[in-house]
Write a protein that holds these residues in place. Sequence first.
Motif, mmCIF file in Angstrom:
data_model
loop_
_atom_site.group_PDB
_atom_site.id
_atom_site.type_symbol
_atom_site.label_atom_id
_atom_site.label_comp_id
_atom_site.label_asym_id
_atom_site.label_seq_id
_atom_site.Cartn_x
_atom_site.Cartn_y
_atom_site.Cartn_z
ATOM 1 N N HIS A 177 1.335 -1.104 -0.098
ATOM 2 C CA HIS A 177 -0.196 -0.328 0.133
ATOM 3 C C HIS A 177 0.800 1.336 -0.302
ATOM 4 O O HIS A 177 1.376 1.521 0.269
ATOM 5 C CB HIS A 177 -0.717 -0.166 1.357
ATOM 6 C CG HIS A 177 -0.563 -0.169 2.402
ATOM 7 N ND1 HIS A 177 -0.429 0.680 3.301
ATOM 8 C CD2 HIS A 177 0.324 -1.129 3.042
ATOM 9 C CE1 HIS A 177 0.666 0.945 4.479
ATOM 10 N NE2 HIS A 177 0.892 -0.483 4.735
ATOM 11 N N ASP A 204 6.440 1.362 5.907
ATOM 12 C CA ASP A 204 5.439 0.254 5.924
ATOM 13 C C ASP A 204 4.592 0.920 5.004
ATOM 14 O O ASP A 204 3.707 1.694 4.585
ATOM 15 C CB ASP A 204 4.617 0.622 7.085
ATOM 16 C CG ASP A 204 3.266 0.758 7.223
ATOM 17 O OD1 ASP A 204 3.206 -0.598 6.431
ATOM 18 O OD2 ASP A 204 2.793 1.135 8.325
ATOM 19 N N GLY A 205 4.511 -0.077 3.981
ATOM 20 C CA GLY A 205 3.437 -0.009 2.611
ATOM 21 C C GLY A 205 4.118 0.117 1.665
ATOM 22 O O GLY A 205 4.655 -0.655 0.062
ATOM 23 N N GLU A 240 -4.363 1.518 2.961
ATOM 24 C CA GLU A 240 -4.708 -0.047 4.009
ATOM 25 C C GLU A 240 -4.813 0.400 5.052
ATOM 26 O O GLU A 240 -5.328 -0.170 5.963
ATOM 27 C CB GLU A 240 -3.141 -0.521 3.642
ATOM 28 C CG GLU A 240 -3.310 -1.837 4.294
ATOM 29 C CD GLU A 240 -2.535 -1.841 5.675
ATOM 30 O OE1 GLU A 240 -2.327 -3.655 6.855
ATOM 31 O OE2 GLU A 240 -2.037 -1.074 6.657
ATOM 32 N N GLU A 241 -4.386 1.643 5.477
ATOM 33 C CA GLU A 241 -4.581 1.636 7.507
ATOM 34 C C GLU A 241 -5.830 2.740 7.492
ATOM 35 O O GLU A 241 -5.972 2.421 8.650
ATOM 36 C CB GLU A 241 -3.324 3.363 7.495
ATOM 37 C CG GLU A 241 -1.875 2.871 7.071
ATOM 38 C CD GLU A 241 -1.320 1.802 8.068
ATOM 39 O OE1 GLU A 241 -1.549 1.320 9.133
ATOM 40 O OE2 GLU A 241 0.141 1.735 7.136
ATOM 41 N N HIS A 257 6.494 -7.261 2.725
ATOM 42 C CA HIS A 257 6.463 -5.836 4.532
ATOM 43 C C HIS A 257 7.514 -6.086 4.992
ATOM 44 O O HIS A 257 8.103 -6.861 4.772
ATOM 45 C CB HIS A 257 5.273 -6.019 3.781
ATOM 46 C CG HIS A 257 4.393 -4.948 5.336
ATOM 47 N ND1 HIS A 257 4.927 -4.434 6.428
ATOM 48 C CD2 HIS A 257 3.759 -4.226 4.442
ATOM 49 C CE1 HIS A 257 3.905 -3.564 6.372
ATOM 50 N NE2 HIS A 257 3.025 -2.465 5.575
ATOM 51 N N GLN A 317 7.883 -4.673 10.938
ATOM 52 C CA GLN A 317 7.026 -3.583 12.290
ATOM 53 C C GLN A 317 6.866 -4.400 13.814
ATOM 54 O O GLN A 317 5.768 -4.704 13.950
ATOM 55 C CB GLN A 317 5.670 -4.076 11.870
ATOM 56 C CG GLN A 317 5.317 -2.828 10.464
ATOM 57 C CD GLN A 317 3.807 -2.692 10.288
ATOM 58 O OE1 GLN A 317 2.756 -3.323 9.867
ATOM 59 N NE2 GLN A 317 3.636 -1.888 10.286
ATOM 60 N N HIS A 329 -2.868 -6.754 7.224
ATOM 61 C CA HIS A 329 -2.333 -6.297 5.737
ATOM 62 C C HIS A 329 -3.303 -6.715 4.528
ATOM 63 O O HIS A 329 -3.882 -7.574 5.260
ATOM 64 C CB HIS A 329 -1.089 -7.410 4.989
ATOM 65 C CG HIS A 329 0.147 -6.934 7.028
ATOM 66 N ND1 HIS A 329 0.618 -5.531 6.441
ATOM 67 C CD2 HIS A 329 0.558 -7.666 7.186
ATOM 68 C CE1 HIS A 329 1.802 -6.133 6.956
ATOM 69 N NE2 HIS A 329 1.792 -7.018 7.856
HETATM 70 ZN ZN LIG Z 1 1.322 -1.634 5.893
#
Ligand SMILES: [Zn+2]
Length: 408
Positions: free
Chosen positions: A78, A89-90, A123-124, A188, A191, A355
């Motif tokens: 994303h 992130d993404g 996505e978030e 990805h 995290q 995800h």
């Molecule tokens: Zn992500």
Amino acid sequence: MSRATRVIARCTALDRFSASPEHLERVYLSREHAAANAQVAAWMREAGMRTWVDAAGNQYGRVEGREPGLPALLLGSHLDTVPDAGSYDGMLGVLMAIEVVEELGSRIADLPFAVEVVGFSDEEGTRFGKALLGSSAAAGRWDTSWWELTDGTGSTLAEAFTAFGLDPGGVGEAQRRPEELVGYLEAHIEQGPYLEAADRSLGDVTTIAGARRFLLQVTGEARHAGGTPYPRRRDALVGASEAITLIEATARASECVATVGQITVQPGGVNVIPGRADFSLDLRAATDAERDAMWEELDSKIAALCAARGLGYAVTETHRAPAMVCAPWLRACIVEGIAAAGDTEPMELWSRAGHDGMVMGTVTDVAMLFLRCFDGISHHPGEDVREIDVERGLVAFKAAVLAVAERS
Ligand SMILES: [Zn+2]
């Protein structure tokens, strides 16, 4: 410039498409979203792809396989962010996918499938409080009640669609059908700290956890803080506090994670015994069975401790998503990829975070490649990746695509 350097430079180059000059925030259907899509589309075209934006604002690129119109192996992640986000992130997964397409070059024309890259648009869930909107549209799981969701300024999702130049009535066109897809592979950042602790660059994802969320309500009796002796008190906040420490202790002793992130107390006076406490619970585990067993245990223990204190206890479930089990055959391709990058016994781990693959798993087979992230930090501007890990990630991702070809 090495390929890994270029991927990292592109991730940080996207930081300029932000709602704020001070920090990175790129939300669904914003001007920054459109600008990031345009930049990513330009890179996709440089890599030889035909590009388009779908009916939900997802950015796509495609290269045909050995004949036009074959089902596609979809690679991606994303392009939207949380507020005050990091650069990876993404975005890392999208830009790695483009790099792999560029590196494969004319070899894609020999593959038994087309290769597509997608940059999912949401996505978030930062803007409308509902996550996975972009991939939900792609999976044909759009819920018409979402049109009424509003952002912080009172705009509805339907209005934001129109302002972005999309037609709310056409969102169904974003739907991908199982027969159009070979599978979905996503790279990805992890995290979390597990790969780093194990000194590994890459990991093979077993499942993506599906969370259950609850609102727990403890009721007692509000009375004078001075005049009420302890034997007469029914303090809802003390009961809730005991429940919260019990939740932590129980989850710590298991493979689950449980978090209480919100609490409100009523009536909320400094000189009043709390008569009611409401708090949230987010519960995750590698499998639905483990998660549900944990909830059963917590629920009965909390009910018992509330009863012992003469408190009322009620629960509302506010969210439930099933865990997504990565497809064994696609995981085998990821494992083969990681082996090509030098790690013949890759670490397996489950994704504690959600995800796009959770939703894409309802239309096609899904697997994920995790990359170590610095200090396990994510959803924070300090999010970082090591160049060596991106380099190994690119080797693994490309080898995984070729492994899919061998199995197709
Ligand atoms: Zn992500």
